[in-house]
Motif scaffolding. Structure first.
Motif, PDB file in Angstrom:
ATOM      1  N   ASP A 396       0.808  -1.215   0.000  1.00 46.23           N
ATOM      2  CA  ASP A 396       0.000   0.000   0.000  1.00 46.23           C
ATOM      3  C   ASP A 396       0.843   1.267   0.000  1.00 46.23           C
ATOM      4  O   ASP A 396       0.301   2.374  -0.129  1.00 46.23           O
ATOM      5  CB  ASP A 396      -0.922   0.025   1.235  1.00 46.23           C
ATOM      6  CG  ASP A 396      -1.935  -1.099   1.218  1.00 46.23           C
ATOM      7  OD1 ASP A 396      -2.271  -1.575   0.124  1.00 46.23           O
ATOM      8  OD2 ASP A 396      -2.392  -1.506   2.308  1.00 46.23           O
ATOM      9  N   ALA A 424      -9.776   6.602   3.328  1.00 44.11           N
ATOM     10  CA  ALA A 424      -8.809   5.660   2.772  1.00 44.11           C
ATOM     11  C   ALA A 424      -7.920   6.424   1.803  1.00 44.11           C
ATOM     12  O   ALA A 424      -8.421   7.105   0.905  1.00 44.11           O
ATOM     13  CB  ALA A 424      -9.512   4.518   2.061  1.00 44.11           C
ATOM     14  N   VAL A 426      -4.824   6.257  -0.988  1.00 44.69           N
ATOM     15  CA  VAL A 426      -4.180   5.330  -1.927  1.00 44.69           C
ATOM     16  C   VAL A 426      -3.326   6.127  -2.909  1.00 44.69           C
ATOM     17  O   VAL A 426      -3.445   7.351  -3.020  1.00 44.69           O
ATOM     18  CB  VAL A 426      -5.221   4.501  -2.709  1.00 44.69           C
ATOM     19  CG1 VAL A 426      -6.053   3.646  -1.774  1.00 44.69           C
ATOM     20  CG2 VAL A 426      -6.120   5.410  -3.547  1.00 44.69           C
ATOM     21  N   ARG A 487      -8.833  -1.890  -0.223  1.00 45.11           N
ATOM     22  CA  ARG A 487      -8.087  -0.745  -0.749  1.00 45.11           C
ATOM     23  C   ARG A 487      -7.948  -0.822  -2.266  1.00 45.11           C
ATOM     24  O   ARG A 487      -7.897   0.211  -2.941  1.00 45.11           O
ATOM     25  CB  ARG A 487      -6.711  -0.699  -0.077  1.00 45.11           C
ATOM     26  CG  ARG A 487      -6.060   0.659  -0.089  1.00 45.11           C
ATOM     27  CD  ARG A 487      -4.789   0.661   0.733  1.00 45.11           C
ATOM     28  NE  ARG A 487      -5.058   0.583   2.151  1.00 45.11           N
ATOM     29  CZ  ARG A 487      -5.221   1.653   2.932  1.00 45.11           C
ATOM     30  NH1 ARG A 487      -5.171   2.861   2.415  1.00 45.11           N
ATOM     31  NH2 ARG A 487      -5.434   1.499   4.224  1.00 45.11           N
TER      32      ARG A 487
END
Length: 515
Positions: A396, A424, A426, A487
């Motif tokens: 990640d 979240a 990313v 994710r």
């Protein structure tokens, strides 16, 4: 030692003691469970079964199937019924399975080409098998495979982690004391059987003497009601479950006088959720458990005393430990290493490696452990007192302009904003920087804040290279049933949205999928 011996030991205490209770109130004593296990094992032997699958929710049939497979010395394979059809078909086709599945799952499995299926109700009756005349006295090799647990498939195709009898029993006997609880102790289990925590809850609580009460599917109000009705003394929850429970409670202190301890784990716990839970469950001892499928569950614990110390002090170092996963368990060696495999200094982020008797580190077709050390693929750091902090998965990590950036650092900042309840972060592809930082944010009910304002908030707490380039407001984020953020789904949708719009501000909704 093997799993069949764990059941034999539990039965020897008191065959009349209730071992398992279903959501409908139906129960099995340890003696009844042992009898059904012997009868089912004889059926498995007669059918020359090589692997026993289980596709469904928690219930009394689960321990019967698990221990019958163990008694026969064959692997138990829980199947994630939430997998997409192609993934479930692929997993089922890898083994010659006799699958225990209720009608709904059975219909789907037959459509996917699985032919050998047995209804759970068939395991709850000895039928015409005379278990007294035909005892099973197998000698089970501790090195034989007890459990094949498939990963969730949230980042790649599911793969089977191999857990042998010695791994599972090592964890059980090193973490709980045999017969340490009375018939008044009861644990409420909502974690599904295809997750390592679901299996280990069954093994450890049976071994320690707690009555196991199943609640499936999970519902926060039903959890509160059943905890009160069944005089639950202990439970294990994933963060999303605990968050929903405290939301239902509002600001009302939980009226659960029998509840003594709550364990949580499986994903990162938002600070505001655990802090509120500590207020609403003032008499409860909280434990944060960190582990992986490949490590037979927990390898580090943040215990009740550390929770209490963190909220009672003004010392920022001690308060910060509330966001750690605590200290490694006795018998677990844990190292944080640089990319060159040198030990990291205190506070230095690196890759987490573990070693110990419970560590499997093995998948079907390959062994990934070297010299006993298993690379968890998690990144984190140890503070000066040895408390472990998890930064996230190595996969990640965002690489922006050559700089490695941990999503957790940015997520923690965004979650400080009073309007943000979930987020979240990313990395999405970018021709100039390699990756851009994108954040999917969920606001609290009734809140309204512009994405540009959230970017300014983040910039005031982070240097510019770590400020999100893209912030999108979403109604919900996708999680697995065990609370793990999907994710990959967030990354894919943010990437697609960012390439279709020129603005760095996006609006949308991520629906639950892939769970």
């Amino acid at each position: 030692m093997d799993l069949a011996l764990l059941l034999e030991m539990a039965t020897s205490l008191d065959p009349a003691r209730i071992a398992v209770t279903d959501i409908d109130g139906a129960s099995l004593s340890t003696g009844e469970l042992a009898e059904l296990v012997r009868a089912t094992a004889l059926k498995f032997e007669a059918a020359e079964v090589s692997h026993v699958g289980y596709c469904g929710t928690n219930g009394r049939a689960l321990p019967v199937a698990l221990f019958a497979a163990a008694t026969c010395g064959i692997p138990f394979v829980p199947l994630n019924y939430r997998l997409a059809d192609d993934q479930l078909a692929d997993v089922a086709s890898r083994h010659q399975l006799l699958v225990v599945a209720a009608e709904r799952e059975a219909t789907r499995l037959r459509r996917l080409g699985v032919s050998h299926i047995i209804n759970p109700s068939a395991l709850l009756s000895a039928g015409d098998v005379d278990v007294a005349d035909e005892p099973i006295n197998h000698s089970i090799d501790p090195e034989s495979v007890a459990l094949l647990l498939y990963t969730s498939g949230s980042t790649a195709a599911p793969k089977a982690a191999v857990l042998r009898h010695r791994h599972l029993t090592s964890y059980v006997i090193s973490t709980v004391e045999f017969a340490s609880h009375t018939s008044d102790d009861a644990v409420l289990v909502s974690v599904p059987p295809y997750h390592v925590a679901g299996i280990m809850n069954l093994l450890t609580n049976l071994y320690s003497g707690r009555r196991i009460v199943y609640l499936d599917p999970f519902d926060p109000q039903n959890w509160l009601d059943m905890a009160a009705r069944e005089h639950i003394t202990h439970s294990m929850l994933v963060p999303t479950m605990l968050a929903r429970i405290v939301d239902v409670l509002g600001e009302k202190v939980a009226d659960l006088p029998h509840l003594a301890s709550l364990a949580y784990g499986g994903a990162k716990m938002p600070a505001r959720v655990i802090e509120k839970a500590l207020r609403l469950f003032p008499q409860v001892a909280f434990t944060n458990a960190y582990g992986l499928t490949e490590t037979s569950s927990t390898i580090a614990l943040l215990g009740p005393e550390a929770h209490r110390d963190a909220v009672a002090t003004s010392d920022p170092l001690i308060r910060a430990r509330l966001h750690s996963v605590g200290l490694p368990l006795p018998g677990i060696e844990l190292e944080v290493r640089t990319i060159e495999h040198a030990p990291c200094e205190a506070g230095q982020v690196g890759d987490i490696y573990v070693r110990g008797d419970q560590i499997a580190g093995e998948y079907v077709g390959s062994t990934v452990a070297s010299d006993g050390w298993f690379a968890t693929r998690d990144r984190g750091y140890l503070d000066q007192s040895g408390f472990l902090f998890i930064e996230g998965r190595a996969d990640d990590t965002i690489i922006r302009g050559g700089e490695n950036i941990a999503p957790a650092e940015i997520e923690e900042v965004l979650l400080r904003h009073e309007a943000v309840v979930e987020c979240a972060v990313v990395g999405i592809d970018d021709e100039e920087w390699g990756q851009r930082i994108a954040a999917a944010v969920v606001l609290s009910a009734g809140s309204s804040v512009a994405p540009d304002m959230l970017k300014e908030f983040a910039r005031s707490h982070l240097r510019s290279s770590k400020t999100p380039d893209v912030i999108a407001l979403y109604e919900s984020l996708p999680y697995t049933e065990t609370g793990k953020l999907l994710r990959r789904t967030v990354r894919q949708q943010l990437h697609e949205a960012s390439t279709s719009l020129s603005s760095s501000t996006l609006m949308g909704t991520i629906n639950e999928e892939g769970t």
